[in-house]
Design an enzyme around this catalytic site. Structure first.
Site, PDB file in Angstrom:
ATOM      1  N   ASP A  82     -17.061  50.151 -40.778  1.00 41.93           N
ATOM      2  CA  ASP A  82     -16.316  49.943 -42.018  1.00 41.93           C
ATOM      3  C   ASP A  82     -16.934  50.809 -43.116  1.00 41.93           C
ATOM      4  OD1 ASP A  82     -14.270  48.754 -43.495  1.00 41.93           O
ATOM      5  OD2 ASP A  82     -15.438  46.974 -43.982  1.00 41.93           O
ATOM      6  N   HIS A  83     -16.348  50.785 -44.319  1.00 43.21           N
ATOM      7  CA  HIS A  83     -16.776  51.602 -45.466  1.00 43.21           C
ATOM      8  C   HIS A  83     -18.165  52.228 -45.303  1.00 43.21           C
ATOM      9  CE1 HIS A  83     -13.568  50.179 -48.177  1.00 43.21           C
ATOM     10  NE2 HIS A  83     -13.708  49.031 -47.549  1.00 43.21           N
ATOM     11  N   ASP A 104     -15.713  56.531 -46.488  1.00 39.57           N
ATOM     12  CA  ASP A 104     -15.163  56.086 -47.766  1.00 39.57           C
ATOM     13  C   ASP A 104     -15.707  57.001 -48.862  1.00 39.57           C
ATOM     14  OD1 ASP A 104     -14.321  54.931 -50.078  1.00 39.57           O
ATOM     15  OD2 ASP A 104     -15.177  52.948 -49.694  1.00 39.57           O
ATOM     16  N   HIS A 180     -11.414  43.589 -52.709  1.00 39.49           N
ATOM     17  CA  HIS A 180     -12.477  43.035 -51.877  1.00 39.49           C
ATOM     18  C   HIS A 180     -13.027  41.769 -52.533  1.00 39.49           C
ATOM     19  CE1 HIS A 180     -12.907  47.437 -50.601  1.00 39.49           C
ATOM     20  NE2 HIS A 180     -12.497  46.781 -49.532  1.00 39.49           N
ATOM     21  N   HIS A 208      -7.173  46.513 -46.823  1.00 39.05           N
ATOM     22  CA  HIS A 208      -8.480  45.956 -47.171  1.00 39.05           C
ATOM     23  C   HIS A 208      -8.283  44.816 -48.172  1.00 39.05           C
ATOM     24  CE1 HIS A 208     -11.272  49.214 -45.574  1.00 39.05           C
ATOM     25  NE2 HIS A 208     -10.053  49.591 -45.212  1.00 39.05           N
ATOM     26  N   THR A 233     -15.113  38.592 -46.473  1.00 43.43           N
ATOM     27  CA  THR A 233     -15.651  37.547 -47.360  1.00 43.43           C
ATOM     28  C   THR A 233     -15.423  36.155 -46.791  1.00 43.43           C
ATOM     29  OG1 THR A 233     -15.271  38.976 -49.271  1.00 43.43           O
ATOM     30  CG2 THR A 233     -15.603  36.632 -49.708  1.00 43.43           C
TER      31      THR A 233
END
Length: 295
Positions: A82-83, A104, A180, A208, A233
Protein backbone atom coordinates in the site's frame (compact mmCIF):
# COMPACT_ATOMS: atom_id res chain seq x y z
CA UNK A 1 -2.58 -21.66 -4.34
CA UNK A 2 0.35 -19.38 -5.25
CA UNK A 3 -0.09 -15.64 -4.80
CA UNK A 4 -1.68 -13.97 -7.82
CA UNK A 5 -1.01 -10.77 -9.73
CA UNK A 6 -3.52 -8.01 -8.98
CA UNK A 7 -3.99 -6.83 -12.57
CA UNK A 8 -6.15 -9.66 -14.00
CA UNK A 9 -8.04 -9.94 -10.72
CA UNK A 10 -9.16 -6.31 -10.68
CA UNK A 11 -9.97 -6.40 -14.39
CA UNK A 12 -12.26 -9.37 -13.71
CA UNK A 13 -13.83 -7.54 -10.77
CA UNK A 14 -14.46 -4.38 -12.78
CA UNK A 15 -15.88 -6.31 -15.73
CA UNK A 16 -18.20 -8.31 -13.48
CA UNK A 17 -19.47 -5.60 -11.15
CA UNK A 18 -17.82 -6.45 -7.85
CA UNK A 19 -14.86 -5.14 -5.86
CA UNK A 20 -12.05 -7.02 -4.16
CA UNK A 21 -11.61 -6.20 -0.48
CA UNK A 22 -8.10 -5.03 0.42
CA UNK A 23 -7.15 -5.17 4.10
CA UNK A 24 -3.98 -3.82 5.72
CA UNK A 25 -2.60 -6.77 7.66
CA UNK A 26 -1.19 -6.25 11.16
CA UNK A 27 0.39 -9.62 11.95
CA UNK A 28 0.19 -13.32 11.11
CA UNK A 29 -3.16 -13.67 12.87
CA UNK A 30 -4.86 -10.98 10.82
CA UNK A 31 -3.28 -12.37 7.65
CA UNK A 32 -4.71 -15.81 8.38
CA UNK A 33 -8.09 -14.34 9.33
CA UNK A 34 -8.50 -12.41 6.07
CA UNK A 35 -7.59 -15.38 3.90
CA UNK A 36 -9.82 -17.75 5.89
CA UNK A 37 -12.72 -15.28 5.63
CA UNK A 38 -12.21 -15.14 1.86
CA UNK A 39 -11.98 -18.93 1.68
CA UNK A 40 -15.28 -19.40 3.54
CA UNK A 41 -16.95 -17.05 1.04
CA UNK A 42 -15.12 -18.50 -1.99
CA UNK A 43 -13.82 -15.02 -2.78
CA UNK A 44 -10.50 -13.39 -3.71
CA UNK A 45 -8.79 -11.07 -1.24
CA UNK A 46 -5.93 -8.57 -1.21
CA UNK A 47 -3.56 -8.62 1.77
CA UNK A 48 -1.98 -5.17 1.95
CA UNK A 49 1.07 -3.99 3.83
CA UNK A 50 1.99 -0.49 4.87
CA UNK A 51 5.59 0.69 4.80
CA UNK A 52 5.45 0.99 8.58
CA UNK A 53 4.44 -2.67 8.99
CA UNK A 54 7.30 -3.80 6.78
CA UNK A 55 9.75 -1.69 8.78
CA UNK A 56 8.49 -3.18 12.05
CA UNK A 57 8.65 -6.80 10.92
CA UNK A 58 10.59 -7.57 7.73
CA UNK A 59 10.02 -8.47 4.10
CA UNK A 60 10.89 -12.10 4.79
CA UNK A 61 8.48 -12.46 7.72
CA UNK A 62 5.52 -10.90 5.94
CA UNK A 63 6.00 -12.90 2.74
CA UNK A 64 6.22 -16.09 4.80
CA UNK A 65 2.91 -15.33 6.56
CA UNK A 66 1.00 -14.62 3.38
CA UNK A 67 2.48 -17.46 1.37
CA UNK A 68 1.81 -19.93 4.17
CA UNK A 69 -1.90 -19.18 4.35
CA UNK A 70 -2.35 -18.58 0.61
CA UNK A 71 -0.69 -21.79 -0.53
CA UNK A 72 -3.06 -23.81 1.66
CA UNK A 73 -6.10 -21.98 0.31
CA UNK A 74 -8.03 -22.51 -2.94
CA UNK A 75 -8.92 -18.81 -3.34
CA UNK A 76 -6.86 -16.10 -5.08
CA UNK A 77 -4.73 -14.00 -2.74
CA UNK A 78 -2.73 -10.90 -3.67
CA UNK A 79 0.12 -9.51 -1.56
CA UNK A 80 0.08 -5.76 -2.19
CA UNK A 81 2.26 -2.90 -0.98
CA UNK A 82 0.00 0.00 0.00
CA UNK A 83 0.98 3.72 -0.12
CA UNK A 84 4.76 3.80 -0.49
CA UNK A 85 7.07 6.66 -1.42
CA UNK A 86 10.39 4.83 -1.08
CA UNK A 87 11.58 3.37 -4.40
CA UNK A 88 14.11 1.12 -2.65
CA UNK A 89 11.37 -0.41 -0.49
CA UNK A 90 9.12 -0.80 -3.54
CA UNK A 91 11.81 -2.71 -5.41
CA UNK A 92 12.64 -4.87 -2.38
CA UNK A 93 8.96 -5.82 -2.06
CA UNK A 94 8.77 -6.76 -5.74
CA UNK A 95 11.96 -8.80 -5.40
CA UNK A 96 10.85 -10.50 -2.18
CA UNK A 97 7.50 -11.85 -3.40
CA UNK A 98 4.87 -9.12 -3.33
CA UNK A 99 2.60 -9.52 -6.36
CA UNK A 100 1.56 -5.87 -6.48
CA UNK A 101 3.25 -2.57 -5.57
CA UNK A 102 1.97 0.97 -5.10
CA UNK A 103 3.81 4.22 -5.58
CA UNK A 104 2.19 7.21 -3.91
CA UNK A 105 3.76 10.34 -5.37
CA UNK A 106 0.44 12.22 -5.26
CA UNK A 107 1.90 15.09 -3.22
CA UNK A 108 4.00 16.16 -6.23
CA UNK A 109 2.94 18.09 -9.34
CA UNK A 110 1.56 15.99 -12.20
CA UNK A 111 4.76 15.67 -14.24
CA UNK A 112 6.91 14.80 -11.22
CA UNK A 113 4.34 12.28 -10.01
CA UNK A 114 4.24 10.68 -13.46
CA UNK A 115 8.04 10.57 -13.76
CA UNK A 116 8.38 8.80 -10.40
CA UNK A 117 5.51 6.46 -11.25
CA UNK A 118 7.19 5.54 -14.55
CA UNK A 119 10.28 4.49 -12.61
CA UNK A 120 8.04 2.16 -10.59
CA UNK A 121 6.46 0.93 -13.84
CA UNK A 122 9.94 -0.27 -14.81
CA UNK A 123 10.26 -2.10 -11.48
CA UNK A 124 6.85 -3.73 -11.88
CA UNK A 125 7.73 -4.90 -15.39
CA UNK A 126 11.12 -6.21 -14.27
CA UNK A 127 9.56 -8.45 -11.62
CA UNK A 128 6.25 -9.19 -13.33
CA UNK A 129 4.03 -7.71 -10.61
CA UNK A 130 0.94 -5.51 -10.63
CA UNK A 131 1.11 -1.77 -10.00
CA UNK A 132 -1.05 0.90 -8.39
CA UNK A 133 -0.39 4.65 -8.49
CA UNK A 134 -2.24 7.70 -7.19
CA UNK A 135 -3.22 11.05 -8.67
CA UNK A 136 -4.94 13.70 -6.57
CA UNK A 137 -4.58 13.93 -2.80
CA UNK A 138 -6.88 11.90 -0.56
CA UNK A 139 -7.43 13.70 2.74
CA UNK A 140 -7.04 12.16 6.18
CA UNK A 141 -4.38 10.15 7.97
CA UNK A 142 -2.74 7.03 6.49
CA UNK A 143 -0.02 5.72 8.78
CA UNK A 144 2.37 8.70 9.10
CA UNK A 145 0.99 10.63 6.11
CA UNK A 146 -1.43 13.46 6.85
CA UNK A 147 -3.39 15.42 4.25
CA UNK A 148 -5.58 18.24 5.56
CA UNK A 149 -8.93 18.88 3.91
CA UNK A 150 -7.63 22.23 2.63
CA UNK A 151 -4.75 20.42 0.89
CA UNK A 152 -6.80 17.63 -0.65
CA UNK A 153 -7.17 17.80 -4.42
CA UNK A 154 -9.88 15.93 -6.32
CA UNK A 155 -8.64 14.10 -9.39
CA UNK A 156 -9.36 15.64 -12.79
CA UNK A 157 -10.64 13.06 -15.33
CA UNK A 158 -8.52 14.47 -18.16
CA UNK A 159 -5.37 14.30 -16.02
CA UNK A 160 -6.41 10.80 -15.01
CA UNK A 161 -6.57 9.74 -18.67
CA UNK A 162 -3.06 11.05 -19.38
CA UNK A 163 -1.71 9.43 -16.23
CA UNK A 164 -3.25 6.00 -16.80
CA UNK A 165 -2.44 5.96 -20.53
CA UNK A 166 1.23 6.35 -19.66
CA UNK A 167 1.35 3.75 -16.90
CA UNK A 168 -0.83 0.69 -17.74
CA UNK A 169 -1.90 0.34 -14.11
CA UNK A 170 -3.52 -2.58 -12.34
CA UNK A 171 -5.32 -0.09 -10.09
CA UNK A 172 -5.72 3.67 -10.13
CA UNK A 173 -6.03 5.46 -6.79
CA UNK A 174 -7.63 8.88 -7.02
CA UNK A 175 -9.30 11.51 -4.89
CA UNK A 176 -13.09 11.45 -5.24
CA UNK A 177 -14.18 12.71 -1.81
CA UNK A 178 -13.25 9.77 0.43
CA UNK A 179 -10.75 10.11 3.28
CA UNK A 180 -8.32 7.94 5.23
CA UNK A 181 -9.30 7.28 8.84
CA UNK A 182 -12.72 7.73 10.44
CA UNK A 183 -14.97 10.43 8.98
CA UNK A 184 -15.71 13.38 11.25
CA UNK A 185 -18.82 14.29 9.27
CA UNK A 186 -20.86 12.85 6.41
CA UNK A 187 -18.48 12.04 3.51
CA UNK A 188 -19.33 13.70 0.22
CA UNK A 189 -18.31 11.20 -2.43
CA UNK A 190 -18.36 12.49 -6.00
CA UNK A 191 -19.99 9.61 -7.88
CA UNK A 192 -20.09 11.55 -11.14
CA UNK A 193 -16.33 11.99 -10.87
CA UNK A 194 -15.85 8.25 -10.25
CA UNK A 195 -17.87 7.48 -13.36
CA UNK A 196 -16.08 10.12 -15.46
CA UNK A 197 -12.63 8.89 -14.38
CA UNK A 198 -13.45 5.27 -15.11
CA UNK A 199 -14.94 6.20 -18.47
CA UNK A 200 -11.81 8.22 -19.30
CA UNK A 201 -9.23 5.68 -18.13
CA UNK A 202 -10.82 2.24 -18.39
CA UNK A 203 -8.62 1.37 -15.41
CA UNK A 204 -9.95 -0.39 -12.31
CA UNK A 205 -10.25 2.18 -9.54
CA UNK A 206 -8.89 1.65 -6.03
CA UNK A 207 -11.22 3.31 -3.55
CA UNK A 208 -9.16 4.43 -0.57
CA UNK A 209 -10.74 5.51 2.70
CA UNK A 210 -13.32 2.72 2.87
CA UNK A 211 -13.71 2.71 6.66
CA UNK A 212 -16.94 4.46 7.64
CA UNK A 213 -18.59 4.59 4.21
CA UNK A 214 -22.22 3.45 3.98
CA UNK A 215 -23.36 0.32 2.15
CA UNK A 216 -25.11 2.56 -0.37
CA UNK A 217 -21.89 4.49 -1.03
CA UNK A 218 -19.97 1.27 -1.61
CA UNK A 219 -22.62 -0.04 -3.98
CA UNK A 220 -22.71 3.17 -6.02
CA UNK A 221 -18.92 3.38 -6.25
CA UNK A 222 -18.56 -0.27 -7.28
CA UNK A 223 -21.30 0.11 -9.90
CA UNK A 224 -19.27 2.98 -11.38
CA UNK A 225 -16.01 1.05 -11.61
CA UNK A 226 -14.38 0.87 -8.17
CA UNK A 227 -12.81 -2.61 -8.24
CA UNK A 228 -10.63 -2.49 -5.10
CA UNK A 229 -11.79 -1.09 -1.75
CA UNK A 230 -9.26 -0.44 1.03
CA UNK A 231 -10.05 -1.07 4.69
CA UNK A 232 -7.42 -0.24 7.31
CA UNK A 233 -8.66 1.95 10.19
CA UNK A 234 -11.62 -0.32 10.91
CA UNK A 235 -9.27 -3.27 11.32
CA UNK A 236 -7.00 -1.36 13.70
CA UNK A 237 -9.92 -0.63 16.00
CA UNK A 238 -11.28 -4.19 15.96
CA UNK A 239 -7.77 -5.58 16.51
CA UNK A 240 -7.39 -3.61 19.75
CA UNK A 241 -10.99 -3.45 20.95
CA UNK A 242 -11.59 -7.20 20.58
CA UNK A 243 -8.87 -7.87 23.17
CA UNK A 244 -10.21 -5.18 25.47
CA UNK A 245 -13.71 -6.63 25.14
CA UNK A 246 -12.51 -10.15 25.93
CA UNK A 247 -10.65 -8.93 29.01
CA UNK A 248 -13.73 -7.09 30.28
CA UNK A 249 -15.81 -10.25 29.95
CA UNK A 250 -13.09 -12.58 31.24
CA UNK A 251 -10.97 -10.59 33.72
CA UNK A 252 -9.43 -13.70 35.30
CA UNK A 253 -8.51 -15.49 32.07
CA UNK A 254 -4.79 -15.32 31.37
CA UNK A 255 -4.66 -18.04 28.71
CA UNK A 256 -3.07 -16.23 25.74
CA UNK A 257 -4.49 -18.56 23.10
CA UNK A 258 -8.08 -17.79 24.12
CA UNK A 259 -7.36 -14.06 23.92
CA UNK A 260 -5.68 -14.48 20.54
CA UNK A 261 -8.59 -16.56 19.25
CA UNK A 262 -11.12 -13.93 20.36
CA UNK A 263 -9.16 -11.34 18.40
CA UNK A 264 -8.86 -13.67 15.40
CA UNK A 265 -12.59 -14.39 15.30
CA UNK A 266 -13.50 -10.69 15.58
CA UNK A 267 -11.14 -9.77 12.75
CA UNK A 268 -12.36 -12.65 10.57
CA UNK A 269 -15.96 -11.54 11.03
CA UNK A 270 -14.98 -7.99 10.01
CA UNK A 271 -13.24 -9.26 6.87
CA UNK A 272 -16.13 -11.51 5.90
CA UNK A 273 -18.61 -8.67 6.27
CA UNK A 274 -16.72 -6.41 3.88
CA UNK A 275 -16.02 -9.16 1.33
CA UNK A 276 -19.75 -9.91 1.24
CA UNK A 277 -20.64 -6.23 1.07
CA UNK A 278 -18.37 -5.68 -1.94
CA UNK A 279 -19.95 -8.53 -3.89
CA UNK A 280 -17.00 -10.90 -3.62
CA UNK A 281 -18.88 -14.04 -2.53
CA UNK A 282 -18.44 -16.95 -4.98
CA UNK A 283 -16.44 -14.89 -7.50
CA UNK A 284 -13.20 -16.89 -7.11
CA UNK A 285 -14.17 -19.79 -9.43
CA UNK A 286 -15.05 -17.51 -12.35
CA UNK A 287 -11.84 -15.55 -11.95
CA UNK A 288 -9.72 -18.70 -11.82
CA UNK A 289 -11.52 -20.02 -14.91
CA UNK A 290 -10.69 -16.79 -16.72
CA UNK A 291 -7.01 -17.24 -15.84
CA UNK A 292 -7.02 -20.75 -17.27
CA UNK A 293 -8.61 -19.48 -20.49
CA UNK A 294 -5.87 -16.89 -21.00
CA UNK A 295 -2.98 -19.17 -19.95
Amino acid sequence: MPLVNMKPLLRHAMDNGYAVAAFNLVDYGTTKAMVKAAEELNAPVICQTSAKTIQYFSHREIVSWVRTVAEESPVPVVLHLDHCKDLAMIEECARSGWTSIMIDASEYPFEENLAMSLRVRDIADRYGVGMEAELGQIMGVEDDMVVDEADSVLTDPDDARRFCDALDLSAFACAVGTAHGFYKGEPVVDFDRIEAINRATGTPMALHGGTGLSDETFAKAIARGAAKVNISTNLKHVFVESVEDYRRKNPDDYEPLRVIDAQYQACKALFAGFIEKFGGRDTAPAFLASLRETA
